[in-house]
Design an enzyme around this catalytic site. Structure first.
Site, PDB file in Angstrom:
ATOM      1  N   HIS A  71       0.758  -1.220   0.208  1.00 41.73           N
ATOM      2  CA  HIS A  71       0.023  -0.032   0.080  1.00 41.73           C
ATOM      3  C   HIS A  71       0.945   1.138  -0.058  1.00 41.73           C
ATOM      4  O   HIS A  71       0.046   2.204   0.368  1.00 41.73           O
ATOM      5  CB  HIS A  71      -1.109   0.022   1.381  1.00 41.73           C
ATOM      6  CG  HIS A  71      -1.977  -1.108   1.185  1.00 41.73           C
ATOM      7  ND1 HIS A  71      -2.622  -1.470   2.410  1.00 41.73           N
ATOM      8  CD2 HIS A  71      -2.383  -1.915   0.077  1.00 41.73           C
ATOM      9  CE1 HIS A  71      -3.453  -2.518   2.025  1.00 41.73           C
ATOM     10  NE2 HIS A  71      -3.408  -2.631   0.615  1.00 41.73           N
ATOM     11  N   CYS A 126       3.214  21.626 -22.631  1.00 43.38           N
ATOM     12  CA  CYS A 126       1.593  21.527 -22.425  1.00 43.38           C
ATOM     13  C   CYS A 126       1.603  21.228 -20.738  1.00 43.38           C
ATOM     14  O   CYS A 126       2.451  20.579 -20.076  1.00 43.38           O
ATOM     15  CB  CYS A 126       1.361  19.822 -22.989  1.00 43.38           C
ATOM     16  SG  CYS A 126      -0.534  19.467 -22.796  1.00 43.38           S
ATOM     17  N   THR A 170      -2.514  -9.356  11.160  1.00 42.94           N
ATOM     18  CA  THR A 170      -3.651  -9.193  10.095  1.00 42.94           C
ATOM     19  C   THR A 170      -4.940 -10.069  10.175  1.00 42.94           C
ATOM     20  O   THR A 170      -4.618 -11.202  10.505  1.00 42.94           O
ATOM     21  CB  THR A 170      -3.217  -8.751   8.463  1.00 42.94           C
ATOM     22  OG1 THR A 170      -4.260  -8.776   7.830  1.00 42.94           O
ATOM     23  CG2 THR A 170      -2.410 -10.286   8.087  1.00 42.94           C
TER      24      THR A 170
END
Ligand SMILES: [Zn+2]
Length: 306
Positions: A71, A126, A170
């Site tokens: 993550h 750009c 977990t």
């Protein structure tokens, strides 16, 4: 709102967090050449603080990598366009500065520099070539910027036929992680009849969903389990048994103090509690402890950690 929330989390939680015994245990596994890879859901980057390698941007440096941050890492900021990483200090003066700028969109200095170069050379410019700075984390539902490399890296790791898969802290509720863990468990069992999967966590995982995948479930604090293993198999520990003993002394002192002061110290169950494939009774519990110890001793090949 998002930036403000992330800033608060970084300055108040992540920046001041310290590695735990479990982090040092994983580092010790790496030092002893037992660790294939650690896949983490944490975004605090504490693995790096104990000296584990967490940075990768292509498959060539996959083998040097100890930890895959599924993550991302909140210690870094990243450009949405050129993917250049920055420390918080490179972008914001301090926490106060970051709070003041929270509502602003911050352009990537690297992209801006390139834009100016093109402008100077009279090339086409750009504005959309300038990326914005955001925390280097992967939100739920978002694709990992190195998802493809990650998938290939995972295949490589699995092909090395790990014998033991440790799952720390977990409850396996996130869909993507569930899928990843099931895949790892399945391959470990297919690759080697001796392959084992162990989950260590304070709360139990659902036995009906995980019974076919996980061999041992240990319901206790991760740090306590690491201490348990290091004391019984000193050669797996950070500095043999000595360091473990010393720290245990320090911590028991701390615990006593906190009890005296009436602090909310959570009581931990240090028990090899459940083998999801066997009915639990006291005899089996005891047998499991010895069996685990023997199995850990026998590990001649590498370990995967989540
Ligand atoms: Zn950029």
């Amino acid at each position: 709102m998002f930036n403000r929330f992330m800033q608060k989390m970084y300055y108040d939680t992540v920046k001041v967090a310290k590695p735990t015994r479990t982090h040092r245990f994983i580092k010790a596994l790496s030092d002893h050449k037992k660790l294939i890879r650690c896949y983490t859901q944490n975004i605090d980057g504490l693995e790096r603080q104990v000296g584990l390698a967490t940075e990768f941007d292509h498959l060539n440096n996959w083998q040097q990598l100890d930890v895959v941050q599924l993550h991302g890492d909140l210690n870094r900021l990243k450009c949405s366009r050129c993917l250049r990483k920055y420390s918080w200090e490179e972008i914001f003066v301090d926490q106060k500065g970051a709070e003041e700028d929270a509502s602003l969109v911050i352009a990537c200095p690297n992209c801006v520099e390139k834009y100016r170069e093109r402008q100077h050379l009279g090339k086409r410019c750009c504005a959309s070539s300038i990326g914005i700075i955001r925390p280097n984390i992967v939100l739920y539902g978002e694709e990992h910027p190195y998802g493809e490399i990650l998938a290939k890296g995972l295949e490589k790791d699995i092909s090395r036929k790990p014998k033991l898969f440790l799952i720390f802290g977990t409850s396996l509720r996130v869909v993507g992680v569930k899928r990843l863990v099931r895949k790892m468990c399945k391959t470990i069992h297919e690759n080697d009849p001796e392959g084992r999967v162990v989950i260590i966590n304070n709360t139990e995982v659902c036995r009906s969903s995980w019974g076919d995948y996980i061999d041992y479930q240990v319901v206790c604090d991760c740090d306590d389990w690491c201490r348990y293993v290091e004391e019984r198999i000193p050669r797996l520990g950070a500095e043999g048994g000595k360091a473990a003993k010393k720290e245990r002394g320090d911590e028991s002192g701390k615990r006593k103090r906190s009890q005296v002061e009436g602090a909310k110290t959570k009581r931990v169950k240090v028990d090899m509690k459940v083998d999801v494939k066997v009915d639990v009774n006291v005899g089996i519990k005891r047998q499991l402890k010895t069996e685990m110890k023997e199995e850990m001793k026998e590990i001649s090949r590498e370990i995967l950690v989540l």
